[in-house]
Structure formats: C-alpha cells, structure tokens
Design an enzyme around this catalytic site. Sequence first.
Site, PDB file in Angstrom:
ATOM      1  N   ARG A   1     -12.083  -1.346   7.039  1.00  0.00           N
ATOM      2  CA  ARG A   1     -11.410  -0.527   6.022  1.00  0.00           C
ATOM      3  C   ARG A   1     -12.377  -0.283   4.863  1.00  0.00           C
ATOM      4  O   ARG A   1     -12.668  -1.195   4.084  1.00  0.00           O
ATOM      5  CB  ARG A   1     -10.169  -1.245   5.467  1.00  0.00           C
TER       6      ARG A   1
ATOM      7  N   GLU B   1      -9.853  11.019  18.895  1.00  0.00           N
ATOM      8  CA  GLU B   1     -10.458  12.299  18.521  1.00  0.00           C
ATOM      9  C   GLU B   1      -9.528  12.984  17.528  1.00  0.00           C
ATOM     10  O   GLU B   1      -8.403  13.329  17.849  1.00  0.00           O
ATOM     11  CB  GLU B   1     -10.606  13.210  19.742  1.00  0.00           C
TER      12      GLU B   1
ATOM     13  N   GLY C   1      -3.242   1.689  16.251  1.00  0.00           N
ATOM     14  CA  GLY C   1      -4.211   0.674  16.669  1.00  0.00           C
ATOM     15  C   GLY C   1      -3.518  -0.640  17.009  1.00  0.00           C
ATOM     16  O   GLY C   1      -3.864  -1.302  17.990  1.00  0.00           O
ATOM     17  N   ASP C   2      -2.526  -1.003  16.213  1.00  0.00           N
ATOM     18  CA  ASP C   2      -1.809  -2.252  16.485  1.00  0.00           C
ATOM     19  C   ASP C   2      -1.049  -2.189  17.794  1.00  0.00           C
ATOM     20  O   ASP C   2      -0.978  -3.180  18.535  1.00  0.00           O
ATOM     21  CB  ASP C   2      -0.826  -2.560  15.333  1.00  0.00           C
TER      22      ASP C   2
ATOM     23  N   TYR D   1       0.841  -1.193   0.000  1.00  0.00           N
ATOM     24  CA  TYR D   1       0.000   0.000   0.000  1.00  0.00           C
ATOM     25  C   TYR D   1       0.871   1.236   0.000  1.00  0.00           C
ATOM     26  O   TYR D   1       2.014   1.212   0.442  1.00  0.00           O
ATOM     27  CB  TYR D   1      -1.056   0.016   1.100  1.00  0.00           C
TER      28      TYR D   1
ATOM     29  N   ASN E   1     -11.020  -3.598  12.907  1.00  0.00           N
ATOM     30  CA  ASN E   1     -10.248  -2.979  11.807  1.00  0.00           C
ATOM     31  C   ASN E   1     -11.033  -2.814  10.503  1.00  0.00           C
ATOM     32  O   ASN E   1     -10.614  -3.298   9.444  1.00  0.00           O
ATOM     33  CB  ASN E   1      -9.041  -3.878  11.503  1.00  0.00           C
TER      34      ASN E   1
ATOM     35  N   ASP F   1      -2.846  -1.613  -2.837  1.00  0.00           N
ATOM     36  CA  ASP F   1      -2.447  -2.316  -4.063  1.00  0.00           C
ATOM     37  C   ASP F   1      -2.245  -3.786  -3.675  1.00  0.00           C
ATOM     38  O   ASP F   1      -1.149  -4.321  -3.730  1.00  0.00           O
ATOM     39  CB  ASP F   1      -1.172  -1.677  -4.629  1.00  0.00           C
TER      40      ASP F   1
END
Lengths: 299, 299, 299, 299, 299, 299
Positions: free
Chosen positions: D131, D203, D240-241, D51, D129, D67
């Site tokens: 997307r 936020e 997030g991970d 990506y 997650n 991609d």
Amino acid sequence: VAVALAQWGAEAVHVSRVPDHEIGEMAVGALRRYGVDTRHVLRGGERLGLYFLEHGASQRGPKVLYDRAGSAFTELRTGMVDWEAVLDGADWLLWTGITAALGDGPRAVLREAIEAARQRGVRVAVDLNYRAKLWTAAEARAVMRPLVEGADLCVAGREDADHTLGLASGASSDDPTDPAYEALVRRMREAFGFGVVALALRESFSASRHGFSALLHGGDGPVLRSRRYEVALVDRVGGGDAFTAGLLYGLHHHAPAEALAFAVAASCLKQTMPGDFAHVSVEEVRRLAEQGGGGRVER
Amino acid sequence: VAVALAQWGAEAVHVSRVPDHEIGEMAVGALRRYGVDTRHVLRGGERLGLYFLEHGASQRGPKVLYDRAGSAFTELRTGMVDWEAVLDGADWLLWTGITAALGDGPRAVLREAIEAARQRGVRVAVDLNYRAKLWTAAEARAVMRPLVEGADLCVAGREDADHTLGLASGASSDDPTDPAYEALVRRMREAFGFGVVALALRESFSASRHGFSALLHGGDGPVLRSRRYEVALVDRVGGGDAFTAGLLYGLHHHAPAEALAFAVAASCLKQTMPGDFAHVSVEEVRRLAEQGGGGRVER
Amino acid sequence: VAVALAQWGAEAVHVSRVPDHEIGEMAVGALRRYGVDTRHVLRGGERLGLYFLEHGASQRGPKVLYDRAGSAFTELRTGMVDWEAVLDGADWLLWTGITAALGDGPRAVLREAIEAARQRGVRVAVDLNYRAKLWTAAEARAVMRPLVEGADLCVAGREDADHTLGLASGASSDDPTDPAYEALVRRMREAFGFGVVALALRESFSASRHGFSALLHGGDGPVLRSRRYEVALVDRVGGGDAFTAGLLYGLHHHAPAEALAFAVAASCLKQTMPGDFAHVSVEEVRRLAEQGGGGRVER
Amino acid sequence: VAVALAQWGAEAVHVSRVPDHEIGEMAVGALRRYGVDTRHVLRGGERLGLYFLEHGASQRGPKVLYDRAGSAFTELRTGMVDWEAVLDGADWLLWTGITAALGDGPRAVLREAIEAARQRGVRVAVDLNYRAKLWTAAEARAVMRPLVEGADLCVAGREDADHTLGLASGASSDDPTDPAYEALVRRMREAFGFGVVALALRESFSASRHGFSALLHGGDGPVLRSRRYEVALVDRVGGGDAFTAGLLYGLHHHAPAEALAFAVAASCLKQTMPGDFAHVSVEEVRRLAEQGGGGRVER
Amino acid sequence: VAVALAQWGAEAVHVSRVPDHEIGEMAVGALRRYGVDTRHVLRGGERLGLYFLEHGASQRGPKVLYDRAGSAFTELRTGMVDWEAVLDGADWLLWTGITAALGDGPRAVLREAIEAARQRGVRVAVDLNYRAKLWTAAEARAVMRPLVEGADLCVAGREDADHTLGLASGASSDDPTDPAYEALVRRMREAFGFGVVALALRESFSASRHGFSALLHGGDGPVLRSRRYEVALVDRVGGGDAFTAGLLYGLHHHAPAEALAFAVAASCLKQTMPGDFAHVSVEEVRRLAEQGGGGRVER
Amino acid sequence: VAVALAQWGAEAVHVSRVPDHEIGEMAVGALRRYGVDTRHVLRGGERLGLYFLEHGASQRGPKVLYDRAGSAFTELRTGMVDWEAVLDGADWLLWTGITAALGDGPRAVLREAIEAARQRGVRVAVDLNYRAKLWTAAEARAVMRPLVEGADLCVAGREDADHTLGLASGASSDDPTDPAYEALVRRMREAFGFGVVALALRESFSASRHGFSALLHGGDGPVLRSRRYEVALVDRVGGGDAFTAGLLYGLHHHAPAEALAFAVAASCLKQTMPGDFAHVSVEEVRRLAEQGGGGRVER
C-alpha cells in the site's frame, strides 16, 4: 457559533486546522456554505478529529464517542495563525474550553490569541464547555482558571463553573429559580473579573424533553432571568453554541435583557432541528422571543 | 432475550428452525452477530415466518400482521432437537406462549423440552406472551395451563394471565398500584405452583407514551414493586423480551429486588431504541436502575 | 378529502388540471392508487403547482413555501370542466378557499361549479381554508363572501371565519370551551345561511403537541361539541382534510353527533401519520371515536 | 478472508485489537455475524482504524483515505496475543503486508506469530498487499523480505513483488499472457523459498471494467494459468481477499489447478457485489469455475 | 463552471437572481460551499427555476423537464446588476445560450454585460448551449447571432452551431475524425470573428457509454484535436460545463494544446460522477490528460 | 403486462386474489395507480405470495427466492371469478405458465377461464414462462400441453418450449440467427395449432449485458425477425412481460412486423429501468423501434 452569526449577517471568521485532503475540505466547505470566512482555516496534519454521536431518547441519554486523538487541530502550535489578520477589525474573539482540553499546543495558541486580542482592544469571550471525556475537573481547573481571567463575556452551563473554575453552585436541585444560581453568577464575576456572565440552565427531564432558560449579569444591574422554554428535543447538540451566538449577536444589537431573550430563543429553536447548526433567521428568533412559540404552521 | 443475555456475558443458546436459504441465513447471522450460540438452529422447511409491523403514534396503536403460516418453525417436530446437547450445562430453559400458539408440532416440542429440562435439573421459565391474532383465549388456556404447571419463573403481562391461564386480575383500571395486581400475582403462584412470578404493568397512555413498572413475587417474602418509568416510546416491540432477559440476568446475579429493578430498567431502555434488540450494557441498565434516567448527554 | 372518502368506500371524483407530462401523471397516479376517480383531471398547461414543506417541532412551527405561480391549475377557465358528467349522481360538491385564492380563472370555475350543483340538487360544501401566504383577509372576504352564501355545509378553522367571512370569534383564548366559539358557529349560520357549520378548534401547544376538537351545528338542535384529543403530532398537514372527509362520510351515514365524532377521530388519526392522506379504515376511526385511543399494539 | 472461509465451512479465527467501545464492538459483530471466531480479538486502545473509500467509475479510479494513525491495532505488542490458543489445531496462519506497514509493534507481533506457527507445524501464508499510502517501497522491502522468507504460500498482485520484495516483472504491458509473469513467479519461489506462489493479474481497463486472472506455481509442475474473467465491477475492494480465501480453501480441498480456478472465480464474484465480504457459496463459486458465468437469472 | 474554477483556485463570480426564501438560499449556499463568490447573486422574484432530471441508461436517454416559467432569473432586467463591480479585475465574462433563451429581460442583460465587458477589456466567452425544449432553432438564431459576434471564445457542441448560428457541419456521421468538423470550426471563426472556437464532439453510443473528444482552433495554427475518451457514464449532466471550465482554466495557464487536453479530461472525469459539479482537482485532471486513465485504485 | 397496456391506453383487467389486509391492498393500489382495472381482484386467504430478488451483476446472475406457499392466489378455486363480467367486451385473455405451476386450484381456474373465453370469442394468449424453482419440466409438460392447445398467441423464451411443451430447439448456441430457432417457431405452431408464435431470444453475455431480439410467426408469411438490441441492463425482471404487452398492443394496432418491432423495443426499454413495470410511453417505444436508441439527452 460562526455559522449562526454568519447567517445573521455578522462577519464570522473561523480559525482551525484540517488535513489537506478531501474530508478536510468537506468540513471547510460545510462552514463556507453558510457564509463563514474560512480563509484562516489552516491545512496540515494527518487526520480530522471526529466524533460519533448516538442520539438519546426518553431515559436513554445521548452519547458522544470522541475520536480526536492525533487530529490536525491538536497539532496547532503558536506562530501558525496570523492573529493580526484574523483580528483585524474584529469586535470579539470567542474561544472554548474544548480547545483548551486538547493539549499543550492548542492551549498555547489560546494564550497567544487572547494576548493578541487584548493588545488590539478586541473583546474576549469564552464558553467554558467542560467535557468529562476529554479531561478531569482538576486538569480543567489548572488550565482554565488563568486563561479565563478577565474575559469580557463568560458563558457557562450549570456545572461548568464547578468543573472548570472550581465554583460550585451549591444548588439543591435543577430548578432554575433556585437562588443559588443567581449567587453563582455573581461569584463568577467577582472571582474572575468577567465583564458579563451568562449561565445556561438546562433541566433534563429526559433525553426527549428539556427545560431551557438562562441568567445574565453584567454592569451594575440585577441578574437578569430569561423566559423558560420547555423543549421537545430533536437534537440537543449545538444548543449551547446557538446560545453563545445569540449572546454575541444580542449584546451587539440590543440591551442586555433583549440580548438574553434572543440567545435563549435561538438556543431553543436550534434544539428543535437536527444537526449542529442553527438554521434560523433573526426574524424567527425575535418572533419566538417576543411572542412565544405555539408552533403554528406558516402558510 | 438471547441477544440481550449474550451481550451481558451469558451463554445464550437459541433453538429454532429456518429454511436453508439466504433469508434464513440472514436471520441466523443477525443473532450470531451479538454472540448468541446458533448451533442449534435447524435448517429445513420452505419459508421463514415473517411479520409486518406498522409503528404507532399518539392515538394510533402499532399493528402487527403475522405471515407465519407454513413457516419452517411451525413444522418443528419432536426428535428434531438434540435437547441433551442444548441443555448441557444450562441454568435455564426459557419458552414462550407464542411457540405454543403455532400448532401441534411446536407444542409437542415444548413438552419434550420441558421434560428434558426437568430431568436434568434445568430450571424452566415461561413468558406467557398471549397473541390474540394467533389463537383465542379458549385455545390458549387449553394448551398453556398444563404446559406452564410448576414453572420456576412465569413472566406475564397485565392481561396474559387472564387470556392464557384463566386468571383475571379484576382490576378496575390500569393503575399499577391497584391491589388487584398484587393479588393476581399471589393467585398465579398458588394456582400453578410457580417458583417466581413477574408481572409487567404497562400503562398505555398513547402509542407514544407508556408507563412501565412490574411486580415480582417468589419465596416467602412480600410482593415486590418496582420503580415506575414513564417512557417516551421509540419502539415498544422487544420491551417484554428485554424485561424477561433482565429477570434471568438479575435473578442469577442479584437479590430479587435488584433483579426486578434491573429487569424494569432494561425494558425501559429497550423501548427508547428502534428494533427488537436491547442494545444496552449491564452498566447502563444498572445506572438507570440506581440513579434514574435524566437522559443527560455523556461526553 | 377524496382519497379518504374513496378508501372508505365512497365514489370520489377529483376535478383538477395538471400538465401533460411525467410529473403531472405521477400526481394523478397518486390519487388513482387509492381509488379516486381521476377521469375529470384535465391535462394542459406548463407546470404543476408545488409547495415545499418544512416540518416543525416544539417551538418551531412548520413552514409552507408555495410555488404555485403559473401552474396548470391556475389557468383553469370556465367551460373546461364537464360539470354535467362530474356531478351526475353526486351527493355533494366540495370546494375550498384555496382554489378561490388562485385567481380569476379558478374563481369563475368555482362559480360555474356551484351553479351547476344547485341546478342538479347536488349539495354544496365549502372548506374556508384561509391561507395568508396566498391572499390577504380583505381579498379573501371580497371573493369568498358571495361564493359561500347558502352552502349546505361550511367547514372552518378557528380563524378562517374572521379572515374569510369577516366574522371574528372574539374569544379571549384558544380554550375550546370558550362560549365565544359556540356563538360564532351560530352567527356563521345566520349570516350566510349555511345548512350545517363545523368549526375545528385546534390548540397549538407546540408544533409537536396539539389539542383537537370541534363544534357542529345544523338544523334546530344545540351546538354539538366533540370529544377533545391531545395529539402527539407526526404530521399536521392533511388534518383539516381528514376532518372534512369525516364530516361528509359521517353526515351521510350517521346522525350529526356521530358524524362529528367520526370526523374528529379521523382527523386525529391522520395527524399521527406522515403525508397528506388519511390511511385509516372506517373501522379504525370508529374504534377511536367509540373507545378512545390508548395506542395499544394489535397483534 | 476470514469471513469468506467461515461461510465456506472452515474454522476461521481472526486476531485483531479494537477499542473497548461501541464502534469497536460493531466491527467485531460484523465478523461474528458470518461465523468468524472472534474470541482472540483483543480490546484496548483509544480508536479504531478507519478508512474512507471513494468509489471510482470509468477513467476515475477509486481512492482510499487512510485514517489509521493511533489505532488500537497499531498499538499491538508482543505478548498480547495467546498464540498457543490461536494456533491450536490450525492448518494455516495468514498474515498480510498491511499489518507490517503499521509500525514496529505490529511487525514484532508478526514475527512472534510466524515463529509460533513454525514451531507448531502450522503452515504460513502471506498476502504481500503493498500500500503506497502506508509506506515506501524501500521501507517495505527492508521489513518484508526477512518476514516472508520461506512462507508456504505467497499471494501477490502484479506490482507487489517489485515494491515489497524487490523483484520486478519486467513485463512490457498488462497482458496476463506476457511470459515475464511466469518468470516472475518462478523467481519469487527461488529467491524466497516459497512453497507455492499465486500471482493475481488484474488488468484495469477502467474503474468500471477489469480483467482478472492468475498464475499459480508450487511443487515441480508447470506454472498454472487460470481462466481470465472480464468483470463489470461493482466494488473491487475485497477482490484480493476473496482470491486469497479461495486459494486457502482450494488448496485444502482440491488439486492445485482446481484451487486456482476456485480462487479466481471467488474473486471475480466478490467484485460483482458491494462491500468487503464475498457473500457467495462454495457451490456458486464452483459453478462459475466449471461452467463460466453468463449471469442468467435463477428462478 | 464557476464551481469547477473556484475549486481550481480561480476567483469565480456567479451572477444570478434567486427568490429571497429558504430554497433560494440553499441554491446560493451550494455554490458558496465550493468557494464561488456569490455576492452578486440578487434576491427577488417569486420562484426559483427548477428542472426535473430522469437519468437514462442504455437505449433510454436521459430526460429533462424544465420548470423555469416565471422564475426569479427570467425577471432579470437591465440595471439590476452592478457590472462595474462584477467585472472589476476580471479576465473573462462567460455567458450561455440558455440565458438568452429565457426571454427579453435576460437577453437585454446579456447585451448590457457584453458591452460592459468590452469597455473594460474583459474577454467574452460564450457557450452556445442550445436547448430544444426552451426555444426553436429559428428563435435561437435570431437572438444569438448578433449576441455572439466577436466573442473571444466560443464553445459549442456538435449541433449547437447549426441550431444557434445556422452553420451546419454537414458531417455524415458522429465520427469525430470526419473532416467536416474541422471545416465547421474554421467557418465558425470566419463567420463570427471568434478569437478561439472549441467544439465538443460527443458520440452517444447509448445512454451508458459515450465517446468524448474535442477540437480547438485559435490564432493561425492548425485545428487541434484532443485525445478521445470512451466514458462509462455516471451522469452526463455538467459535462459541457466542466469542458468550458477546463478551457478557461487551460487557456489561462497553458498553451492551446494543453488547454484542450485539460478541458477534455476535466469533462471526462465529471461524467464519471453524479451531480452537476466537477469535484476533481487540477492534479487529477492533469494526471488523466498526461497519463490516461486506467481507473486504478489509489491506496 | 396489465400496467404497460393500461399506460398505453388499453382497458386492462387484472384477475387475482389477495388477502384482505394492508399488504394486500398495497399490491392492488400499485396496479390501480397505473390505471389497471382491479375490480376483479378478489379478497381472501391468509397471505400474499412474495418473492425476494437479488440483483445480479457481471458473472453473478440474479436470484429469485419464491415465498408463495399458502398464498391467497394458490387457493383460487373455480367459481370464484365472475368470468362473464371479466371477459365482457374483451379482445384477449392472457394467462401464464406461472399460474399453472401453482397447484390444482389455479390450474382448474385457468381451464375455466380459457373455456369461458372461447365461448365468448375472446382470443387466448399464453406466456409459457417456465420457472424451474416452481416445478419440473415433466410436471410442466403434463399440465401445460393440454392447456395451451390452440392458443391464438403463444409467447415463449428460448428454453420454455422445451421445458413446457417438450419441443427443444436443438440450436447449438445462443446465436439468435441460428436457423434452429426459426424451425422451432414453425414446429410450435404445427404441434399446438397456435395462431401466432413469438419467441424471445435473450443472449446473456453477463448479468450486466444482454442481447435481446425475437421471432414472430403467424398466418402464411415467413418467420419475422426483429432488430437485435444490446442492452446495458438495469433490471431484467419484467422484460418478458413488457415484450408480451408490446405484442398485444402491437398486434391490435399494427401489422405483424411492426408489432414485433414494438414489442422488442418495449422490452428493451423496460430492461433499462428498475422494477417490474415498463414506465414508457407508446411514443417512446415507437421512437426506439423506428430510429434506434442512441440514448441522447432530451432537453
């Protein structure tokens, strides 16, 4: 090829297809920057074909990793391109064996384009450009032999004619003066009815040093042989395209011998600079072709 | 050496000591990335040994500035390394003259390691690796002669045997076919009881162009002589390590002549890429060893 | 020249003029970093002269694009420089044909400087340094011939004497052993009363590979000929300046033959590194001059 | 997630599939460098999913261009992974909604993995997650609702529960103290039988400044609310991970409130550094969680 | 301005003059890449005008060092540009106060262009763009007042009207809601007969954080006031040009209030990216103008 | 400190010791570039002290990893420096607590230097500069208390007085207006007989945003309080040195209140640029001190 010709003052139209996203636009902009007419680059598809290049040095050859599967270009289909508009006023249509390797859609579009060119009296040039990582010689021959038939100009590297057309040189070495190469050029014309054949003879001493020369044969004259350059390579990628661009430019403006000299000099200079494009002026190419290149500083 | 072997599928354990800080971890991670087993890299000490490298070109040789004083590695002491675990299941223990140059602690650890290897039937290999900026030839001889005694494999460069073992080649030139080098290899085996001796013969025409070949002698056969490569250098550092890695890999998988060919080809390829590591596959090394290297593009 | 001499322990004063702004100060700082005395670099004017350099490779020569019009330096006028202070205690005044090419103001300042040097017994050296993009040979001759008259040292490249002084070598090739070059050196001394003449003989095989050697003639002795270096070029710019610096250093410390050897070796080493400056110590130059340069690693 | 956990001392196994070529190996090496167990990364397929990321700033948000079409990972099929070996001795299996978005093959493999985990008593964690560039909310709900059912840990962002599970928060603003978020957490547990739910409340004041806090609910206690960090973002990707890694680490070593504090602090720190990985030690995370972060220099 | 408009689908012709050398061609190519029509960029002169930019941060403002003396553009003279061809089919002619500051030649060409536009019914827009390092306010007023008279659109920054037209705002602060700015806009229209006036109100809290909003007044309606953006700056250069491009685009496609909103959003986005050009699509600008910009990731 | 003062026109002599090798010379050249007198930088020893800096952001503070063990500087001994020459004509001798932390040799040299300064009537300034990674507070107090006694100027950060002198502020917060800081300044003067005390009050809201202000007390007047800057940090390293340089410059040229304003403004500007050095002119510092800094572009 288009970038070189546009920089040399020709009107060069590039036909392609890229996704309608930022990376696609960057690719189009890179061509437009040098004056290529990009109005016939279509938008569509999911991804842009990529390749990764590892530069070589000395005994370690350069390596290309193709990442073209599922590219916008492979999804090209007949009817997408407005060939009437593309070919309007054109002298030449140039296509390459790499497009033919990318699948049925691109092949059909090639047939459509060649047909359209012939109907309008636009000459057809082909660069055989065999790529072993894209297809086998057997596949290439099956597809390419009917497609190239009767091209006005056929450009080939040393082994392309074998892999693509089934015509092996039979030369026992890379020595460009081996008579087998002259014979090959003649056989290519006879077998496929080419107007002109240009054969690039690259000698790969190492990934850092190549010899580069070429043969040209057209009309009734003898096979012409260019000067031979020994090149300290910066980037060999794009060298073949600069040769083809040089031929198209040269055959338009000059007699065959000068055209050949121009094309070989353009290719030599491209190989001394990084990247795909031949950033070199007509005057610089001519100076090398006429005076040779001692690499002296201009200041 | 460990990085090359791990990439080629061997289980390579690296024993070292680095400070317990971010820079130390970066060094360990750089090895782990390529599959080296780093579980026996100890943590401790204040600083990581460094060196500064100035690349050379043409008449200007590369230059190394060592900044290893007080490094975590120089503080290695006997009892720190768990040799039983390290050597469990190992075929070879490889050590180098550079470690021996770093002081009494590292030397004692070398003795401990060699002893442990012999007790377990693990073969011992040594790369003499003389470094004039770390110690004098007199110091090196005093320390190295007893340490190398009876090694199963001794790897040396052209002048290492003189500086480290006190055995001068007596050759009158750098010509690798000078019979003095064959004689030297035989004398090394006789004097120190080496199982196999490999002598790398680097010809330094300039900092940009080297010749590289080697001799190998083991068992009762003749002294074997490799093909000679003329290399357009990208980075010569790591060339010796790639040679040693190639020997260990080759002697494990092949007959001596093929092992030698593999090692010389691996070293040649390393010298065509930047950095310390030989990023090259077994197949690429074999292709060069078997077919020679014209540096053609793969695509 | 000043940077090289300052690094070699000489007191080197650079006289120039830069704008009183950040870019001007950066230029001055770049000299001061290496110990050049910059107290006589004047501040004033609107812009700093620039040039753009495209590096060459193989058949493609490097290219310089001058952007010096209206620079602070071209506005130099007589009376601006305190020559008494500059020349106080000096052995040599060195000037170059490039300054003479920049207009009436700089030319008048050169005359002022040469006059001041002669009055104080300071020897005068000139590097002819012809630049075809700055003026024509006819202009150069008209200005330079009176200015160089009687210089204690004249440094010239192969074609400078023709373009600048009107003395063509008549050599039929670039071969440095052509007797025409020795004859040229003698004619230069006779025609202009030079104390010493040094002629640099660059052979440009390509932009990546040059031969470099030189002739020196002074006093009553024979014309001296240096060793010839074949250089794998990294950056040829600054090679002439390193030669001139080497001559001034060498003639101060050595007999003429050693001075010549030192100058040619310094120039050779400069050409193996990027940038304008010769980052090389006296010891490194001497080692190359005395032992030749195999480019071996120092470690 | 695996890189963070491996750096914190956990045994982290990454299951994936990459092409058997240089770019695939680089990806594997990047994980191995930080200690991730990569033995279960399969080799096969034609291309590596890519990506392109455009970093944002101020009012301009970051942008991701996927991609991934035709990647080696999308061709993952049941039976390829040896789940018995992967899960042997494992505490947790973590999967993510992105894998579920990549097609039928990856989805079937997820089902296979979840089933295998349950049979062995390995707890299952899922990061929803969502997307929007990979699938629609309707598609996501159809696939994800049965897959997540009964997960021991469900990690979600503010809008993931709506897009993926069909549970909208109904909150009228991004204010993390809006009671609707607490209610959402409870509804998620009820509707899908999750052991623990963690809801990250980002936020987005601008692409350069975010608030970051989270809620955690498990067992019979109240919904826990973390400290809120206001972050001057360097790179939000990977935040997030790092949160999920922090939860897994924290729930293993600490009580829930401390686990939540650890996870939020780990995510905050990740967002202050470039790249995907959280290069931060357990001690550094704890220090921020316990003392807050004034960003003082350590020296 | 031209690059932004061309990317947004307008036909944008740029008129300029650059030297006929490599650096000049690079500048032209940089415009052509984004679709600007560069056929009216003349070739000639010795040098390309340059400027050096030092980016600012916090209390340290950015700094521009002009190096435009003697540039090809300053040598522009009446009769050089084929205004008939340039203006054929055009809606707007845009000129800027910077051109007027560059000397008598450029000023005369501006008069010629404005006259030609009026004769053909092409509307005239001017961006006052006062630059204190190029001329004084007194000089600017003398030249600019007659030139701007009757422009269809006048774009100004907070202090441009004072320095360039002699109309001070009299505002006591940078507060964009100060009624003095509305009054200024009305006075500008009255005094010079402008069709529309746009006043950009930048609040410079620091070199890293600006407020940006604008006023627009045309026809008989009230003075319109845009939303105000607080921008975490990446590069403020080009922000004014993006505003002007946004106005021209917006006034063509929208009512005045939407045109103003579009222009201010375009300028805001430009200031979040490096370089002179606004790489942003119509859709992205509209989304910010309509929904505000929380900088959320798109993926 | 020396670089800032040299750029502001002062004669600044730096006393240090570096190895006689390329890296040592680079360090010296970096100072000389900006006009620092480096004639008293000794050559000797094996290594140059290094440190590694990780920049911080937001909640992640910057981190320094010292690698100074065994450096040339730590081997400084009494008798090595020619203090008579160094101090000849000097107004001030400035030393720092970091030197005192580096061992007995450097401490003895500090005593020697302070003694030499007092004998010649050269004023003595000290920057307490406590570094927790180099020594403990207990060690620092034992060494520093006798050394600082009677200094003409003592520069300290918020916690230096506690760690180094044993004088805690007792302030309950970082608020620079807490009266405890004024009291601390008075106690420092009383306890150690300092002529002037300057206390820098850094407020670390995050690694990206600091408050910076200072107090100054000397003679019989009140404790002076500077303006407070809120800085969007680019690089906080070197901020303290710019403050000290500003004080020395300011106390020489101005009354105390202006000296304090100058020093705080110089430090603020340093923190907006990368690297250790304050690349800022006297005029730029004054403009900020007098007019505040809105960060407007200069063009």
